[in-house]
Design a protein around this motif. Structure first.
Motif: not given
Length: 512
Positions: A439, A402, A437, A397-400, A410
């Motif tokens: 996502n 990013i 993004e 799961q990717f951070e919203e 990072h």
């Protein structure tokens, strides 16, 4: 007769123009596949066809009263539901009627003479209703699909929350195949299937009497099911009326012709522009130059043909390990109870090993156990002290919010902007994708970003859990080349035999 008509479709997603006045017709009973490199909008098109999204311009028209079945492997399901309740939802009243009938026949044996005929007539009435509903053919079909996808009748009473990701994806596919839809829209249906279950699905689709449109990057699977190929090319949907082999030959021919036409037009444009530049200021020739300029303004410009992207995957080595990289002794893996017999094995320096086995058997659980992500249930495993592990998980799961650029920066804060863009570019992620993004990217593009993160880990043990899911053909070939050249130890979980069979030294097959 066409069951679907797309006219002048235009759609942008996250700032990217995916289709530009595209047209497409799908005919009733047609067995079609939708192909194209990662990021061209294949999954988006299926979502448009399923009315989850709306076009910016143009129209999508289905023949009236047609049932559309769409495969969403990530659909939300009540985790407390049993597999049986989920799979049999449409047929549950019939199964309940069968149970009632069986209970009545049991009562007949123990009933009094007075009630015997009444109960028997009641049970017979229910049996006739089941036969009128073609229940026994349905029941046979259900069993065929359950077994064909590698599921067993034993799991029907299990709550969905206890299923692995692969088994969950299978029951979603199974329910769709049971739905008797007029049109199936299948997005990467083989992602969680083993080789023999992919073969079963291919045969099922070959004999499917209705229409389907399938997105898949598995060449062998596509070649077995397709009688028509649609290709997403330059914002257009190009139809190839033939099987996959015909598509490959025809695509190459069309590409050659398009390149010739593009080069020819570019030469004409350059020559005309040179004429205009030389003659526009001369009194005698200015009218001719103006005429040529008007002609040039009206000309329909041919777009440069798009070739498949090239990738430069690489997994550099830091230093070598000693001989016994990983050893296990009666290792038990699972959650509440062991999934497998206790495992004892040794993986040695520079070996390339494929971990195989049917879905739900515990391949990802094994990887998570030896990575220390979940606890072992018993026995031992030991990594050599010099092991430096680079790990690619199956699901993440990717951070919203990013972006790929932010994710890489990072991880490697000392990288310059040029370093980050070069790394992503080598993995098929261009400037626009790098700043969108994460996502919002396709599954294949997300996979390429994650593979880019491994480039500079410089480990000596590489663990990849289903890295080919969602990858297009060109990316798979580049990944295979990079893994062949890798000089460390490789542990690969894969259901694609064509990918691992001549890459790995041997396979370890997990059994219950």
């Amino acid at each position: 007769m066409s069951i679907l008509d797309i006219e002048q479709l235009t759609f942008s997603y996250s700032g990217e123009n995916l289709y530009q006045k595209a047209n497409m017709r799908l005919f009733e009973g047609e067995h079609a596949v939708l192909l194209g490199p990662n990021g061209t909008g294949k999954s988006t098109l299926l979502r448009l066809l399923d009315r989850q999204l709306s076009p910016d311009n143009g129209s999508i028209a289905w023949m009236p009263n047609k049932r559309i079945g769409y495969l969403d492997q990530y659909a939300k399901i009540d985790p407390e539901l049993t597999v049986k309740s989920y799979l049999y939802e449409a047929f549950l009243p019939l199964f309940e009627k069968e149970s009632e009938m069986e209970a009545l026949y049991e009562r007949v044996v123990h009933s009094s003479e007075k009630d015997h005929d009444r109960i028997l007539m009641w049970a017979s009435t229910l049996q006739e209703e089941l036969m009128d509903a073609n229940f026994y053919a349905i029941k046979s079909k259900i069993g065929n699909i359950i077994h064909g996808l590698g599921l067993s009748m034993d799991i029907l009473e299990d709550p969905i929350k206890y299923l692995s990701g692969g088994m969950r994806a299978k029951i979603i596919l199974g329910k769709l195949l049971l739905s008797d839809s007029d049109v199936l829209l299948l997005d990467e249906p083989t992602n969680f299937l083993d080789v023999k279950h992919i073969e079963w699905l291919a045969k099922f689709l070959q004999s499917y009497p209705k229409t389907f449109l399938v997105v898949s990057h598995l060449e062998e699977f596509v070649s077995e099911i397709a009688t028509t190929v649609f290709a997403l090319e330059n914002g257009q949907i190009t139809r190839y009326k033939g099987n996959y082999e015909f598509y490959l030959k025809e695509k190459e021919l069309r590409l050659e012709q398009a390149e010739k036409a593009f080069v020819s037009q570019q030469k004409f444009i350059q020559k005309t522009e040179e004429f205009i530049q030389k003659n526009i200021v001369r009194a005698k020739t200015t009218k001719r130059a103006q005429s040529r300029r008007k002609m040039l303004q009206k000309i329909v410009r041919i777009q440069a043909p798009q070739h498949d992207k090239t990738y430069h995957f690489q997994f550099p080595l830091s230093s070598q390990t000693g001989k016994d990289v990983l050893t296990t002794n009666l290792l038990e893996i699972g959650y509440q109870e062991p999934l497998l017999e206790a495992l004892s094995m040794a993986i040695l320096k520079q070996e390339k090993v494929a971990i195989t086995g049917k879905n739900g058997i515990g391949k990802s659980t094994f990887i998570k156990t030896i990575m220390g992500i979940i606890p072992k249930l018993g026995g031992e495993y030991k990594w050599i002290d010099t092991a430096k592990i680079a790990y690619f998980a199956q699901d993440i799961q990717f951070e919203e919010g990013i972006t790929p650029f932010q994710l890489v920066h990072h991880r490697y804060p000392h990288f310059t902007k040029k370093d980050v863009m070069s790394l992503l570019g080598n993995h098929g992620i261009d400037y626009d994708m790098a700043n969108r993004e994460l996502n919002s990217l396709s599954g294949g593009e997300q996979t390429k970003v994650r593979l880019a993160l491994l480039r500079h880990q410089k480990g000596n043990v590489l663990i990849l859990d289903e890295p080919t899911n969602h990858l297009d053909v060109a990316a798979k070939e580049a990944l295979k080349d990079a893994l062949s050249a890798y000089e460390g130890t490789l542990i690969l979980v894969s259901h694609e035999k064509e990918f691992y069979q001549d890459l790995c030294d041997y396979e370890i097959t997990l059994y219950t």
